[in-house]
Design a protein around this motif. Structure first.
Motif: not given
Lengths: 296, 50
Positions: A35-36, A53, A58, A61-62, A68, A72-73, B25-26, B29-32, B34-36
């Motif tokens: 789900k990442s 996801s 995503a 929700s981010v 954030f 950007v991901y 960059l994402g 920044r630790g966004e993975v 956050e998404v999870l």
């Protein structure tokens, strides 16, 4: 042939994206590390079967969290997918696009969608997906995924209904929002029977994002003007009503390949650009003398 | 025409590089995570329960 291949790809894509069957049986969702990652099509991550996801979910929700303002991901992921395939994802991979296509097969009177409505999806993208989750927050700075909450019928179809059927605790909390979303889903179903892909064309923010890349994506459509007779068969068979020989890589094109299949002179092709001068891979040998964008 | 095609060709690669930079960059920044974190919980808004 393309249309048969596409059906196979759409079917497998839908099954693979929602293959966690235990979730459907138990009324829960998959909670593993897959789900990442985002699935390239619109597929609710609260669907009991979803392994990945939803990129639109995503993104919101981010942004709605306090860490954030923008993901950007997820944006990088969408740019990468759009850059390679453009809206091919809508036509071949997206489960909700597939759902609408199946509904359109139901025999009924068919209607054309007014072209102006295709601009609406940009409004939903900017307002509901990008701005509202960041700007409309509570006192601790947490927003909501407003598109998912107020607009998205995919969440109702893929998650709301299956979870309400199997999960007693969730079912007991159903309120007016649930019925609002059921009504939106019902409207989407009715419109999808009458109009080809109405949600993709007028509402979907994911389609709006990918549409920016259609004109520059590696995968592209090509009309060989030396072969094209402008018979209009392509236009008549286009599910999104674009004028193929005028703008084959229109932002609205979902690269379904109907025009490629139906062209009597085989003037329309699709593929990846491999040469610097913008020729498609098959043109290396054919050398039709035509560029990637209708020789214009 | 060749100039336009050549420009589009360059834009493709530029977009690819930018998108890869954004993804990296994402991740940095630790966004993975956050998404999870968001995706492993049932999104009540998504299903219409609020």
């Amino acid at each position: 042939m393309i249309s048969f291949k596409r059906r196979i790809v759409q079917t497998f894509s839908t099954i693979i994206a929602n293959g966690y069957f235990e979730g459907f049986a138990k009324g829960t969702i998959y909670r593993g590390k897959l789900k990442s990652f985002c699935f390239p099509g619109l597929n609710c991550y609260s669907c009991p079967g979803a392994y990945a996801s939803c990129p639109i979910g995503a993104l919101q929700s981010v942004a709605a969290g306090f860490k954030f303002q923008i993901s950007v991901y997820v944006i990088g992921f969408l740019m990468l997918i759009g850059n390679i395939w453009g809206r091919l994802i809508c036509g071949w991979i997206c489960p909700f696009g597939f759902f609408q296509e199946l509904l359109y097969k139901i025999p009924s009177r068919k209607l054309k969608m007014p072209k102006i409505l295709s601009k609406l999806k940009y409004f939903f993208l900017v307002l509901f997906v990008l701005l509202m989750p960041v700007l409309l927050t509570n006192e601790v700075g947490i927003g909501l995924p407003y598109f998912c909450k107020y607009v998205c019928p995919a969440g109702t179809l893929e998650a709301g209904i299956p979870l309400a059927i199997r999960n007693t605790a969730l079912r007991s909390t159903i309120g007016i929002m649930y019925y609002w979303k059921l009504m939106l889903l019902a409207m989407t179903i009715v419109f999808s029977i009458l109009i080809s892909r109405p949600f993709c064309r007028a509402v979907c923010p994911l389609g709006a994002i990918y549409s920016f890349f259609n004109s520059v994506s590696f995968y592209r459509m090509n009309v060989d003007e030396t072969k094209c007779t402008r018979c209009n068969i392509c236009n008549k068979n286009c599910p999104v009503d674009i004028k193929v020989y005028e703008n084959a890589n229109s932002p609205e094109c979902v690269r379904c390949g109907n025009c490629v299949n139906r062209c009597p002179t085989k003037a329309i092709k699709s593929g990846f650009i491999t040469e610097e001068k913008g020729r498609l891979s098959y043109e290396k040998t054919m050398d039709t003398g035509c560029g990637a964008d209708n020789c214009r | 025409m060749v100039g336009v095609v050549s420009m589009k060709y360059k834009i493709k690669y530029l977009i690819m590089v930018i998108s890869l930079i954004l993804i990296i960059l994402g991740i940095y920044r630790g966004e993975v995570a956050e998404v999870l974190q968001k995706a492993i919980n049932i999104c009540l808004e998504c299903i219409g329960i609020d």
